[in-house]
Design a protein around this motif. Structure first.
Motif, PDB file in Angstrom:
ATOM      1  N   GLY A 174       1.013  -1.171   0.102  1.00 17.54           N
ATOM      2  CA  GLY A 174      -0.301   0.285   0.132  1.00 17.54           C
ATOM      3  C   GLY A 174       0.839   1.726  -0.388  1.00 17.54           C
ATOM      4  N   MET A 175       2.086   1.141   0.585  1.00 16.81           N
ATOM      5  CA  MET A 175       2.517   2.285   1.139  1.00 16.81           C
ATOM      6  C   MET A 175       3.976   2.764  -0.800  1.00 16.81           C
ATOM      7  N   ILE A 177       2.356   1.547  -3.220  1.00 14.45           N
ATOM      8  CA  ILE A 177       1.615   2.588  -4.315  1.00 14.45           C
ATOM      9  C   ILE A 177       0.797   3.990  -3.946  1.00 14.45           C
ATOM     10  N   ARG A 178       0.764   3.795  -2.990  1.00 17.00           N
ATOM     11  CA  ARG A 178       1.167   6.033  -2.454  1.00 17.00           C
ATOM     12  C   ARG A 178       1.808   6.448  -3.079  1.00 17.00           C
ATOM     13  N   ALA A 179       2.883   5.792  -2.474  1.00 17.34           N
ATOM     14  CA  ALA A 179       4.478   6.491  -3.546  1.00 17.34           C
ATOM     15  C   ALA A 179       4.524   6.316  -4.476  1.00 17.34           C
ATOM     16  N   SER A 180       4.003   5.925  -5.112  1.00 18.55           N
ATOM     17  CA  SER A 180       3.845   6.037  -6.905  1.00 18.55           C
ATOM     18  C   SER A 180       3.013   6.333  -7.677  1.00 18.55           C
ATOM     19  N   ALA A 181       1.294   6.774  -6.704  1.00 17.65           N
ATOM     20  CA  ALA A 181       1.056   8.015  -6.828  1.00 17.65           C
ATOM     21  C   ALA A 181       1.123   8.965  -6.850  1.00 17.65           C
ATOM     22  N   ILE A 182       2.640   9.641  -5.973  1.00 17.59           N
ATOM     23  CA  ILE A 182       2.371  10.653  -5.329  1.00 17.59           C
ATOM     24  C   ILE A 182       3.840  11.275  -6.437  1.00 17.59           C
ATOM     25  N   ASP A 183       4.805  10.566  -7.019  1.00 20.94           N
ATOM     26  CA  ASP A 183       5.566  10.952  -8.293  1.00 20.94           C
ATOM     27  C   ASP A 183       6.309   9.268  -8.353  1.00 20.94           C
ATOM     28  N   GLN A 184       5.981   8.703  -9.648  1.00 21.10           N
ATOM     29  CA  GLN A 184       6.405   7.957 -10.130  1.00 21.10           C
ATOM     30  C   GLN A 184       8.692   7.263 -10.187  1.00 21.10           C
ATOM     31  N   GLY A 185       8.590   8.584 -10.741  1.00 23.86           N
ATOM     32  CA  GLY A 185       9.895   9.000 -10.835  1.00 23.86           C
ATOM     33  C   GLY A 185      10.726   8.517  -9.202  1.00 23.86           C
ATOM     34  N   ALA A 187       9.579   7.576  -6.747  1.00 20.24           N
ATOM     35  CA  ALA A 187       8.925   5.860  -6.523  1.00 20.24           C
ATOM     36  C   ALA A 187      10.412   4.793  -6.509  1.00 20.24           C
ATOM     37  N   LYS A 188      10.532   4.621  -8.059  1.00 23.83           N
ATOM     38  CA  LYS A 188      11.517   4.825  -8.771  1.00 23.83           C
ATOM     39  C   LYS A 188      12.678   4.354  -7.984  1.00 23.83           C
ATOM     40  N   LEU A 189      13.630   5.612  -7.755  1.00 25.82           N
ATOM     41  CA  LEU A 189      14.280   5.699  -7.177  1.00 25.82           C
ATOM     42  C   LEU A 189      14.216   5.358  -5.883  1.00 25.82           C
ATOM     43  N   MET A 190      13.225   5.266  -5.358  1.00 25.75           N
ATOM     44  CA  MET A 190      13.321   4.542  -3.603  1.00 25.75           C
ATOM     45  C   MET A 190      13.631   3.246  -3.806  1.00 25.75           C
ATOM     46  N   GLY A 191      13.729   2.467  -4.890  1.00 23.41           N
ATOM     47  CA  GLY A 191      13.667   1.334  -5.537  1.00 23.41           C
ATOM     48  C   GLY A 191      12.296   0.399  -5.167  1.00 23.41           C
TER      49      GLY A 191
END
Lengths: 301, 324
Positions: A174-175, A177-185, A187-191
């Motif tokens: 869920g976290m 999903i929330r992170a990808s919704a805020i900023d995909q790029g 989120a990718k950097l955060m692994g």
């Protein structure tokens, strides 16, 4: 007062169904910034799968009511999730990073495809759900007799929404999903594997939508092959009311729209019920396009 | 063979094709197939008008059936209640559709693509529900309006399919010519600019909202005209003829054929409306095939079957050689 209480409970039950469908729109929009036009058809597909499971497999009558409902719900959610995955795989993934029009038209094509596939498989006429699924009893509420089915539909949608709320806010996925919704790029950097998040969203959303389809079948007693279009548009309206991309917003928007529609049908005009909903959509988009709880992403409409 | 002779050859080929097409009724084509061609022509004109909105201005408009319906019902009401001839009612059908477009679209014209799409679907549904509910007591509810008169042109009463064939395809040719001029005007260039980059267009001083609204109104007026022809050809209209799927078919014609290109739109009309008639046994599966085709097109050829050619400009003599 009698009309008021009846329409209040009716509106809450129907609103719960709208909210479940709206969640699918809003989750996909949150991640992909894309309105999944085919979502309404996945909902209709769920309704027909539920019909097949209940009637053709002869579930109602052979096993207990509780078991029949649980089995149907689980099977329909599973198959709808599979259909959602196939949709993402066939209609959205190959598009990659192409422009918005392509995604919209592809979604539209998928929606047409699903609707006609349903018509060819199950036929164009109305299909009746078994009427004896729930015992025909009424509950007392505020001095009025409320059908058990109405309370059951509302309770089921509330439970599902609470589960989803827990999933989104309390689990690692869920976290993500929330992170990808805020900023995909970021989120990718955060692994975070955003591809996987997209797949999860396309599994969860259609599963909820398919379940809502079964609930419509149980609640109204009949289903039709082109109901996905109408319910899809209404649920989209609900998602807009709550602020698209915003998960609690979709829940509130769904309930609100159910109430508006129930009271509009009772006090204004039954024949204009659907028109009232679409007028709400237009008014909301003109007056406050970000919805009540605001769109999660700051983007100009 | 040089490029110019090739071009000239292609031109004469097209001209010959058009002539043979126009002679079809005289060559003994049956009434059934003429009716099919009339249907194709009607959708072609509708799609040409949608092309201005969707293909040139780039607005995702899926409510074209609403304007078509307003035109058809205006004609039917003026004709059956006030006994106006169809051709006298036709301009008013266009005006009514245009005014309706201004009224419903002015507040929503600034919406981003996919939102506009949803709202325009909602508008079609609202119009259909209003017609079913016999709005103003004029539309006859779900039965619609019956007994619309045939059009009369200079004393000649248009009744048979071959008469309508020339009326509709003449109208289609006129529409193509007018829209061709519109595309190649300053106005058409502004629409193209808005489609490619709205922000840049606004930066260049184009009032994007006004241009978008006017494009919508032009398309709506034309759809209203087609509605008038449709009403007089069918003689009976009902709300069922103006549902969401009619809008979808127009949308598909433009997207499949090649949005922004008239030849593409014509090809699209033949493919989407005409082709299924050749495979009547598969009629029920035709929308299934088109749905799948739309997805495939977006994956493999998103610009449509015949996309518009990039524009060429020849430099004036005085500048030749100075700029590469």
């Amino acid at each position: 007062m009698e009309v008021f209480i009846q329409q209040l409970t009716n509106g809450l039950a129907v609103g719960g169904i709208y909210a479940l469908i709206a969640l699918g729109y809003t989750m996909v929009y949150g991640i992909m910034k894309l309105i999944n036009f085919a979502h309404g058809e996945l909902f209709a597909l769920g309704a027909y799968l539920g019909f097949t499971v209940l009637v053709s497999f002869g579930l109602s009558g052979n096993v207990g009511t509780g078991a029949a409902i649980l089995i149907t719900g689980a099977l329909v959610m599973g198959f709808s999730a599979l259909a959602g995955y196939l949709l993402e795989f066939a209609a959205y993934r190959p598009l990659g990073e192409s422009d918005r029009l392509s995604a919209v038209v592809s979604a539209l094509g998928a929606s047409i495809f699903f609707q006609n596939a349903i018509m060819l498989v199950w036929g164009a006429r109305y299909r009746a759900y078994p009427a004896d699924l729930l015992p025909n009893v009424t509950l007392g509420f505020a001095g009025q007799d409320i059908p058990l089915i109405r309370a059951a539909v509302l309770a089921a949608s509330v439970v599902i929404m609470l589960l989803l709320y827990f999933f989104i806010n309390r689990t690692r996925m869920g976290m993500a999903i929330r992170a990808s919704a805020i900023d995909q790029g970021a989120a990718k950097l955060m692994g975070i594997d955003v591809r996987r998040v997209i797949v999860i969203v396309f599994l969860v959303g259609p599963a909820l939508g398919g379940l809502a389809g079964v609930m419509v079948g149980v609640y109204y007693g009949q289903i039709n092959f082109n109901m996905g279009q109408l319910y899809g548009l209404k649920a989209f309206t609900a998602a807009i009311i709550g602020g698209i991309g915003n998960i609690p917003g979709a829940m509130i928007g769904g309930i609100l729209l159910g109430l508006v529609e129930a009271f509009g049908a009772a006090y204004l005009s039954l024949a204009w019920r659907d028109a009232i909903t679409f007028c709400v959509l237009i008014v909301i988009l003109v007056v406050r396009p970000t919805g009540i709880l605001r769109e999660r992403v700051a983007e100009k409409l | 063979m040089t490029a110019t002779t090739l071009k000239r050859f292609a031109f004469w080929l097209q001209a010959a094709g058009a002539l043979i097409f126009l002679a079809l009724p005289k060559l003994g084509l049956g009434a059934y197939w003429l009716d099919v061609l009339n249907m194709v022509g009607m959708y072609a004109i509708l799609a040409l008008s949608l092309n201005i909105i969707l293909g040139h201005a780039g607005m995702f408009h899926m409510g074209h059936a609403a304007f078509f319906a307003v035109g058809a019902y205006t004609t039917a009401i003026l004709n059956t209640r006030l006994k106006w001839p169809v051709f006298a009612a036709m301009p008013f059908a266009g005006i009514a559709a245009g005014l309706f477009a201004i009224a419903v679209a002015a507040p929503i014209i600034h919406l981003r693509g996919d939102y506009l799409l949803m709202v325009t679907i909602g508008i079609v549904e609202i119009v259909r529900i209003a017609l079913v509910n016999d709005i103003f007591g004029l539309t006859g509810g779900s039965n619609g309006i019956i007994g619309i008169a045939r059009p009369v042109l200079f004393g000649f009463r248009i009744t048979r399919p071959q008469h309508f064939f020339y009326l509709i395809w003449g109208f289609a040719a006129l529409s193509m010519l007018l829209f061709y001029w519109l595309e190649h005007s300053r106005y058409g260039r502004a629409l193209k600019y808005i489609k490619e980059d709205t922000v840049a267009a606004e930066g260049m001083g184009i009032n994007t909202d006004r241009y978008k609204l006017s494009a919508l109104v032009v398309g709506a007026v034309w759809a209203g005209f087609v509605g008038a022809v449709y009403a007089s050809q069918m003689r009976t209209i009902s709300p069922g003829s103006f549902n969401f799927w009619e809008s979808v078919i127009m949308f598909m014609i433009v997207i499949l054929g090649g949005s922004g290109n008239q030849k593409g739109v014509l090809l699209g009309a033949f493919l989407v409306v005409g082709l299924p008639e050749l495979f009547r046994d598969l009629q029920s599966a035709r929308m299934l095939v088109f749905g799948a085709a739309l997805v495939m097109m977006m994956i493999f050829r998103p610009q449509g079957l015949i996309p518009p050619k990039p524009r060429n400009y020849t430099l004036p003599e005085s500048l030749a050689g100075k700029y590469p």
